[in-house]
Structures are given as structure tokens and as C-alpha cells.
Design an enzyme around this catalytic site. Structure first.
Site, PDB file in Angstrom:
ATOM      1  N   ASP A  34      14.355 -33.382   2.459  1.00  0.00           N
ATOM      2  CA  ASP A  34      14.810 -34.482   2.239  1.00  0.00           C
ATOM      3  C   ASP A  34      16.335 -34.214   1.956  1.00  0.00           C
ATOM      4  OD1 ASP A  34      15.874 -36.969   1.374  1.00  0.00           O
ATOM      5  OD2 ASP A  34      14.344 -37.249  -0.232  1.00  0.00           O
ATOM      6  N   ASP A  40      16.642 -39.336   6.958  1.00  0.00           N
ATOM      7  CA  ASP A  40      17.192 -38.048   6.324  1.00  0.00           C
ATOM      8  C   ASP A  40      16.068 -37.114   6.140  1.00  0.00           C
ATOM      9  OD1 ASP A  40      16.398 -39.421   4.398  1.00  0.00           O
ATOM     10  OD2 ASP A  40      18.018 -38.447   3.084  1.00  0.00           O
ATOM     11  N   GLU A  41      14.665 -37.336   6.456  1.00  0.00           N
ATOM     12  CA  GLU A  41      13.670 -36.480   5.862  1.00  0.00           C
ATOM     13  C   GLU A  41      12.754 -36.100   7.050  1.00  0.00           C
ATOM     14  OE1 GLU A  41      11.340 -38.702   3.229  1.00  0.00           O
ATOM     15  OE2 GLU A  41      12.968 -39.769   2.707  1.00  0.00           O
TER      16      GLU A  41
HETATM   17  P1  TTP Z   1      16.980 -41.571   0.517  1.00  0.00           P
HETATM   18  O1  TTP Z   1      16.485 -40.155   1.097  1.00  0.00           O
HETATM   19  O2  TTP Z   1      15.721 -42.373  -0.003  1.00  0.00           O
HETATM   20  O3  TTP Z   1      18.154 -41.619  -0.249  1.00  0.00           O
HETATM   21  P2  TTP Z   1      19.416 -40.615  -0.225  1.00  0.00           P
HETATM   22  O4  TTP Z   1      19.356 -39.458   0.763  1.00  0.00           O
HETATM   23  O5  TTP Z   1      20.581 -41.259  -0.264  1.00  0.00           O
HETATM   24  O6  TTP Z   1      19.445 -40.130  -1.813  1.00  0.00           O
HETATM   25  P3  TTP Z   1      18.317 -38.739  -2.480  1.00  0.00           P
HETATM   26  O7  TTP Z   1      19.149 -37.764  -2.787  1.00  0.00           O
HETATM   27  O8  TTP Z   1      17.585 -39.245  -3.596  1.00  0.00           O
HETATM   28  O9  TTP Z   1      17.429 -38.415  -1.475  1.00  0.00           O
HETATM   29  O10 TTP Z   1      17.378 -42.384   1.792  1.00  0.00           O
HETATM   30  C1  TTP Z   1      18.237 -41.745   3.062  1.00  0.00           C
HETATM   31  C2  TTP Z   1      19.152 -42.503   3.303  1.00  0.00           C
HETATM   32  O11 TTP Z   1      18.550 -44.028   4.049  1.00  0.00           O
HETATM   33  C3  TTP Z   1      20.166 -43.000   2.506  1.00  0.00           C
HETATM   34  O12 TTP Z   1      21.385 -42.148   2.412  1.00  0.00           O
HETATM   35  C4  TTP Z   1      20.697 -44.452   2.795  1.00  0.00           C
HETATM   36  C5  TTP Z   1      19.462 -45.056   3.317  1.00  0.00           C
HETATM   37  N1  TTP Z   1      18.994 -46.076   2.522  1.00  0.00           N
HETATM   38  C6  TTP Z   1      19.157 -47.324   2.917  1.00  0.00           C
HETATM   39  O13 TTP Z   1      19.992 -47.866   3.498  1.00  0.00           O
HETATM   40  N2  TTP Z   1      18.645 -48.263   1.889  1.00  0.00           N
HETATM   41  C7  TTP Z   1      17.669 -48.023   1.087  1.00  0.00           C
HETATM   42  O14 TTP Z   1      17.236 -48.846   0.234  1.00  0.00           O
HETATM   43  C8  TTP Z   1      17.514 -46.435   1.037  1.00  0.00           C
HETATM   44  C9  TTP Z   1      16.329 -46.034  -0.275  1.00  0.00           C
HETATM   45  C10 TTP Z   1      18.034 -45.520   1.652  1.00  0.00           C
HETATM   46 MG    MG Z   2      17.547 -38.219   0.965  1.00  0.00          MG
END
Ligand code: TTP
Ligand code: MG
Length: 357
Positions: free
Chosen positions: A12, A110-111
């Protein structure tokens, strides 16, 4: 024959959208950065897409109204969402990850899950491989990620979230129950707010509480999901890492400046969003079959309505026509609309056309 032992990674990316922005603008490093709707001095109406860890210290979170973020952290750097850039970076990251896996499954932008069972012989080797992956992503893209390693997807996914950012968490098969036990039940992927409340009323707060609970009572209270929850609490998940289309859906949505019953405006906005979605569809060389329209009324009641076409298409006309038909049922003079959105999904990757004579 006993079930084959698997080793699964879940990767992730850390605060993905803002991490990309920080790399592009090194001057933002160390400052709170928020990507999402325009805050308009606290009057903006959309939401936070994501924020970096500095902004999270102020309590800002993904999905939060941008006006609330502004209250919590007016000094942050606020940036609009640059999907085009993030999708490009995402593809590069996925290409790096894919080559390390026997089986690969992208999960959101992003995962990803990687089945590396035949690439490593034990968890020590798996950990070394994970460090190598983290290093390659950092050296090539300047971004950090968190990796969880476990005997299945469920455990790997919970492990990647365990130490963030830049984390690496290894949970061997024999340590699964010990690892899961103290965590809140919310960490089990499908436990939403309502289920969580219901479990809490039964005295179940942690995954350990759930694992010790009588499975027949769970099945009575939750039906099939009760059995599923019980298995998950014991860290059991037999689902395979499955290769899917790289991107599952492409969508755009917009919150209106003011809630509106001006249908022309709603249609125009939908058209504009459809154009943007279509741009991405072409860029990714995709063909879609399903179109979904989303509407949120002024009272936040939210509806989505989908149609699956009988053919694959990448034509804007098909998208527009279908989206408008789907929207039609939601337009009622007595109900003002707050947000409208459009999504395409059910993709096939097109053959890149070389020369058309
Ligand atoms: P996530 O992997 O949930 O969040 P993240 O990568 O920003 O943070 P983390 O370090 O906790 O993993 O989501 C990936 C991307 O998806 C994030 O950068 C932006 C987008 N996203 C949205 O647009 N709206 C949302 O509600 C979420 C959860 C994510
Ligand atoms: Mg993320």
C-alpha cells in the site's frame, strides 16, 4: 495432500496523491499538504481525497469535507486532484510490483496483492524480498510504501496497515491469531460501522473477542456473514490472488456550489464529467461495458444506478447517452441535488492500434 502454504504480500503506497505532489514540489516537504476540492477559504463544498502525515496530525482525513479540513488546518498547502498524473505513477508502480510476483492483483489505485509463494522459501527470504521491492520503488519513483506479509490476503492486508508509513510487517502463519487478537474488529475488511456497532452490543470489540465467540450465535445474528466473520477472526482466508484488469473503474464526481434543481446545469455537469472520464478511458486504452451514475440529494441521501451495455465501447456518445438516461430518474423538481458523478467499469484492455490505413 495438505493445503499448500502460501506467502502473500500486500503493498500500500503511503499517502499516495500527496506523496506524488511532494515529489513534484520539493518545497512542500515537511508542510501539511491536502489534495482534494478547493477549500475556498472554508466555504468549499467537496471533500479531502487524501492528505500527508503532517496534515493527519491536525486530524485531517480522507473523505472529510474540505471545509472541515480548512477549520482544522488552514495553513496547509491545498492542491486539486491531478488524476492524470496519479494514474501514470500508479501504472509505473504496478509494473515494478508485477515482476516480483507469481500472481498479481492490483487493488485500487495504490495497492496490490502479490503471491510470492514460489519465489521465496520462507518468511526470512520474504522479508528480504519486501525490502528489495521497497528500495526499488523508492529509487525509481521516490515514493515509500508499506508492505504486509502473511499466509493469505486478509492477514497481509491488515499487516500492511499495521505500521505506516514506510512500514514492513511480517506475520508468520503460526503467529496469525496472536497478531490479530488485540486489534479492533474494524480491521477485518468488511466490518462497516453498523456491523461494528452490532458486535459491540454483543460485547465484541477486538478480533480476539470475535474469535472466542460462539460461531452458531454469530451465524444467527449475521447469517452467512457471521460465519465469514468467525473465519476471518481466526485469520482464515482461502481467496486467491487474482490478476484483474489494472484499473477497475474510472470516475469523476462534482459537488455543486449550491444545491440545485436546475436540470440543465446538472446535465451539463454530467456531460463535462463524462468527457473527463472518457479522456482517461482513451489514455488507458480501455473499453468499458458498465456505466454508473451517482446522485446525492441535499439531505445527503445518495443513489447510484448502473447499466451494463451489451457491447464493449470506448465512445463518448455511448457514455453520454447512457449516463443521461440513468440520471433522468433522479431529476425531480422537489429535490435539490448536491452532487453528481459518473463512473465506467467492466473494462477490457484494447489492442493498441498500430497503423490504420
Ligand atoms: P489510501 O491508500 O486509502 O490512502 P493513502 O495512500 O492516501 O494513505 P495511506 O498512507 O494511509 O495509505 O488511498 C489511496 C489514494 O486513493 C489516496 O492517496 C487518495 C485516494 N482516495 C480518495 O480519493 N478518497 C478517499 O476517500 C480515499 C480513502 C482515498
Ligand atoms: Mg495508500
Amino acid at each position: 495432500m495438505s493445503e499448500k502454504k502460501r506467502i502473500i504480500f500486500h503493498v500500500d503506497m503511503d499517502h499516495f496523491f500527496t506523496a506524488i505532489e511532494e515529489k513534484k514540489h520539493p518545497e512542500f516537504k515537511g508542510k501539511p499538504v491536502i489534495v482534494g476540492a478547493d477549500p475556498k477559504g472554508g466555504k468549499g463544498r467537496g471533500v479531502v481525497s487524501t492528505c500527508n502525515y503532517e496534515a493527519r496530525k491536525f486530524g485531517v482525513r480522507s473523505g472529510m469535507p474540505i471545509s472541515r479540513a480548512w477549520k482544522l488546518c488552514p495553513e496547509a498547502v491545498y492542491l486539486p486532484v491531478n488524476y492524470e498524473l496519479y494514474t501514470k505513477v500508479s501504472s509505473k508502480i504496478m509494473a515494478i510490483l508485477r515482476k516480483y510476483a507469481d500472481k498479481f492483483e492490483q487493488w485500487g489505485i495504490d495497492e496490490a496483492f502479490l503471491d510470492v509463494s514460489s519465489k521465496v522459501k520462507d518468511y526470512a527470504e520474504a522479508e528480504r524480498l519486501a525490502r528489495q521491492i521497497k528500495l526499488e520503488i523508492y529509487e525509481r519513483e521516490g515514493l515509500t510504501c508499506s508492505i504486509g506479509i502473511g499466509p493469505n490476503k486478509l492477514v497481509a492486508k491488515i499487516a500492511s496497515d499495521f505500521q505506516k508509513p514506510d512500514g514492513l510487517t511480517v506475520v508468520k502463519a503460526e503467529d496469525v491469531e496472536k497478531f490479530l487478537s488485540p486489534l479492533p474488529v474494524r480491521k477485518l475488511l468488511w466490518v462497516g460501522r453498523k456491523t461494528e456497532q452490532k458486535l459491540r452490543a454483543m460485547g465484541i470489540r477486538t478480533i480476539g473477542d470475535l474469535a472466542r465467540f460462539d460461531p452458531t450465535v454469530l451465524a444467527e445474528a449475521f447469517g452467512v456473514m457471521g460465519t465469514q466473520l468467525y473465519l476471518m477472526a481466526h485469520g482464515i482466508d482461502r481467496s486467491e490472488v487474482e490478476e484483474r484488469g489494472e484499473i477497475k473503474s474510472i470516475s469523476r464526481e462534482r459537488t455543486f456550489e449550491e444545491d440545485t434543481a436546475d436540470f440543465e446545469l446538472v446535465f451539463k455537469t454530467l456531460e463535462k464529467l463524462a468527457e473527463e472520464v472518457h479522456g482517461d478511458v482513451l489514455e488507458q486504452n480501455l473499453y468499458f461495458k458498465t456505466v454508473t451514475v451517482k446522485v446525492r440529494y441535499e439531505n445527503f441521501e445518495t443513489h447510484t444506478h448502473s447499466r451494463t451495455l451489451s457491447f464493449m465501447t470506448n465512445r463518448l456518445d455511448d457514455l453520454n447517452k447512457t449516463a443521461k438516461e440513468l440520471l433522468q430518474v433522479y431529476l425531480r423538481p422537489d429535490r435539490k441535488i448536491r452532487l453528481v458523478g459518473v463512473r465506467v467499469s467492466n473494462f477490457v484492455h484494447g489492442e493498441r492500434q498500430k497503423t490504420l490505413v
